[in-house]
Structures are given as structure tokens and as C-alpha cells.
Motif scaffolding. Structure first.
Motif, short mmCIF file in Angstrom:
data_model
loop_
_atom_site.label_atom_id
_atom_site.label_comp_id
_atom_site.label_asym_id
_atom_site.label_seq_id
_atom_site.Cartn_x
_atom_site.Cartn_y
_atom_site.Cartn_z
N VAL A 22 0.84 -1.20 0.00
CA VAL A 22 0.00 0.00 0.00
C VAL A 22 0.87 1.25 0.00
CG1 VAL A 22 -1.62 1.35 1.39
CG2 VAL A 22 -2.00 -1.08 1.05
N TYR A 23 1.88 1.28 0.85
CA TYR A 23 2.75 2.46 0.91
C TYR A 23 3.58 2.60 -0.36
CZ TYR A 23 1.74 3.87 5.66
OH TYR A 23 1.12 4.34 6.78
N LEU A 24 3.98 1.49 -0.93
CA LEU A 24 4.76 1.55 -2.16
C LEU A 24 3.91 2.00 -3.34
CD1 LEU A 24 7.64 0.96 -3.12
CD2 LEU A 24 6.86 -1.31 -3.77
N GLY A 25 2.67 1.55 -3.40
CA GLY A 25 1.78 1.90 -4.50
C GLY A 25 1.18 3.29 -4.40
N GLN A 26 1.10 3.85 -3.19
CA GLN A 26 0.52 5.18 -2.97
C GLN A 26 -0.88 5.30 -3.58
OE1 GLN A 26 1.72 8.05 -1.24
NE2 GLN A 26 2.96 6.45 -0.33
N THR A 27 -1.70 4.31 -3.33
CA THR A 27 -3.09 4.35 -3.79
C THR A 27 -3.88 5.32 -2.92
OG1 THR A 27 -3.68 2.51 -2.37
CG2 THR A 27 -2.98 1.96 -4.61
N PRO A 28 -5.05 5.76 -3.35
CA PRO A 28 -5.83 6.70 -2.53
C PRO A 28 -6.23 6.16 -1.16
CG PRO A 28 -6.66 6.67 -4.76
CD PRO A 28 -5.63 5.58 -4.67
N VAL A 29 -6.28 4.86 -0.98
CA VAL A 29 -6.64 4.28 0.31
C VAL A 29 -5.50 4.43 1.32
CG1 VAL A 29 -5.86 1.91 -0.10
CG2 VAL A 29 -7.86 2.32 1.31
N VAL A 30 -4.32 4.86 0.87
CA VAL A 30 -3.18 5.00 1.76
C VAL A 30 -3.45 6.03 2.87
CG1 VAL A 30 -1.86 6.77 0.54
CG2 VAL A 30 -0.65 5.05 1.83
N TYR A 31 -4.28 7.02 2.62
CA TYR A 31 -4.57 8.03 3.65
C TYR A 31 -5.32 7.41 4.81
CZ TYR A 31 -3.23 11.12 -0.13
OH TYR A 31 -2.55 11.73 -1.13
N THR A 32 -6.27 6.56 4.53
CA THR A 32 -7.02 5.88 5.58
C THR A 32 -6.13 4.90 6.33
OG1 THR A 32 -9.00 6.05 4.23
CG2 THR A 32 -9.05 4.47 6.05
N ILE A 33 -5.34 4.13 5.61
CA ILE A 33 -4.47 3.14 6.23
C ILE A 33 -3.37 3.82 7.04
CG2 ILE A 33 -2.79 1.32 5.73
CD1 ILE A 33 -4.67 0.42 3.49
N HIS A 34 -2.86 4.94 6.53
CA HIS A 34 -1.82 5.67 7.26
C HIS A 34 -2.38 6.18 8.60
CE1 HIS A 34 1.81 7.93 7.86
NE2 HIS A 34 1.10 9.03 8.07
N GLY A 35 -3.60 6.68 8.59
CA GLY A 35 -4.23 7.11 9.84
C GLY A 35 -4.39 5.96 10.81
N LEU A 36 -4.75 4.79 10.31
CA LEU A 36 -4.90 3.61 11.15
C LEU A 36 -3.55 3.18 11.72
CD1 LEU A 36 -6.73 1.32 12.22
CD2 LEU A 36 -6.19 0.08 10.12
N VAL A 37 -2.50 3.20 10.91
CA VAL A 37 -1.17 2.81 11.37
C VAL A 37 -0.68 3.78 12.45
CG1 VAL A 37 1.25 2.63 10.68
CG2 VAL A 37 -0.51 1.58 9.27
N LEU A 38 -0.87 5.09 12.23
CA LEU A 38 -0.46 6.07 13.24
C LEU A 38 -1.26 5.90 14.52
CD1 LEU A 38 0.10 9.31 11.14
CD2 LEU A 38 1.80 7.76 12.10
N TRP A 39 -2.56 5.59 14.40
CA TRP A 39 -3.39 5.37 15.57
C TRP A 39 -2.90 4.16 16.36
CZ3 TRP A 39 -6.99 1.29 16.47
CH2 TRP A 39 -7.79 1.48 17.59
N MET A 40 -2.53 3.09 15.66
CA MET A 40 -2.03 1.89 16.33
C MET A 40 -0.69 2.16 17.00
SD MET A 40 -3.19 -1.08 13.67
CE MET A 40 -2.17 -2.29 14.45
N ILE A 41 0.20 2.88 16.33
CA ILE A 41 1.50 3.20 16.90
C ILE A 41 1.33 4.07 18.15
CG2 ILE A 41 3.65 4.49 16.51
CD1 ILE A 41 3.56 3.46 13.63
N SER A 42 0.44 5.06 18.08
CA SER A 42 0.23 5.91 19.26
C SER A 42 -0.41 5.12 20.39
CB SER A 42 -0.62 7.12 18.89
OG SER A 42 -1.95 6.74 18.58
N GLY A 43 -1.23 4.13 20.07
CA GLY A 43 -1.82 3.28 21.11
C GLY A 43 -0.80 2.42 21.81
N PHE A 44 0.16 1.91 21.08
CA PHE A 44 1.20 1.08 21.68
C PHE A 44 2.19 1.91 22.48
CE2 PHE A 44 0.28 -2.04 18.14
CZ PHE A 44 -0.32 -2.96 18.98
N SER A 45 2.44 3.15 22.06
CA SER A 45 3.43 3.98 22.73
C SER A 45 2.82 4.87 23.81
CB SER A 45 4.17 4.84 21.71
OG SER A 45 3.27 5.75 21.09
N HIS A 46 1.50 4.84 23.97
CA HIS A 46 0.83 5.68 24.97
C HIS A 46 1.08 5.12 26.36
CE1 HIS A 46 -2.01 8.51 26.55
NE2 HIS A 46 -2.65 7.54 27.16
N THR A 47 1.47 6.00 27.26
CA THR A 47 1.72 5.53 28.64
C THR A 47 0.80 6.23 29.60
OG1 THR A 47 3.47 7.16 28.89
CG2 THR A 47 4.10 4.93 28.24
#
Length: 65
Positions: free
Chosen positions: A40-65
Motif C-alpha cells: 500500500v505504501y509503495l503503491g501510494q493508492t488513494p486508500v493510503v490516507y485511511t491506512i496511514h491514519g490507522l497505522v499512526l493510531w495503532m503506533i500511538s496506542g502502543f506507545s501511549h503511557t
């Protein structure tokens, strides 16, 4: 909006994981998700914006203390 630097960084990270997984020849479900995210990141399809938000949300959830 995704900056080119952020998309490039995620593409490199998921690409490295993909190469290591292909070399091991043993891909489980979470590993298949990493391979899909690389595509998805390599192809840069329009769905990448939604997936990028999900990935950032997951990363912030794991790093939240």
C-alpha cells in the motif's frame, strides 16, 4: 495529508520486514499484514490516507503511557 518523508520511512520499514519474511519462507497472519502495508505504501493508492491514519493510531496506542 501524508508527507513524502513519512511515506518513504514506512515503505522502507515495511520493505525491510518483507525482505526478511520472504527469506524465512514462513509467513503468518500478522506478517502478511506487514507485506500488505508495504504494498500500500509503495503503491501510494488513494486508500493510503485511511491506512496511514490507522497505522499512526495503532503506533500511538502502543506507545501511549
Amino acid at each position: 495529508m501524508i508527507s513524502n518523508g513519512t511515506a518513504f520511512t514506512f515503505a522502507v520499514i515495511f520493505g525491510t520486514i518483507t525482505v526478511l519474511l520472504v527469506r524465512s519462507r514462513n509467513v503468518r497472519a500478522w506478517e502478511a499484514v506487514c507485506v500488505g502495508l508495504f504494498g500500500v505504501y509503495l503503491g501510494q493508492t488513494p486508500v493510503v490516507y485511511t491506512i496511514h491514519g490507522l497505522v499512526l493510531w495503532m503506533i500511538s496506542g502502543f506507545s501511549h503511557t
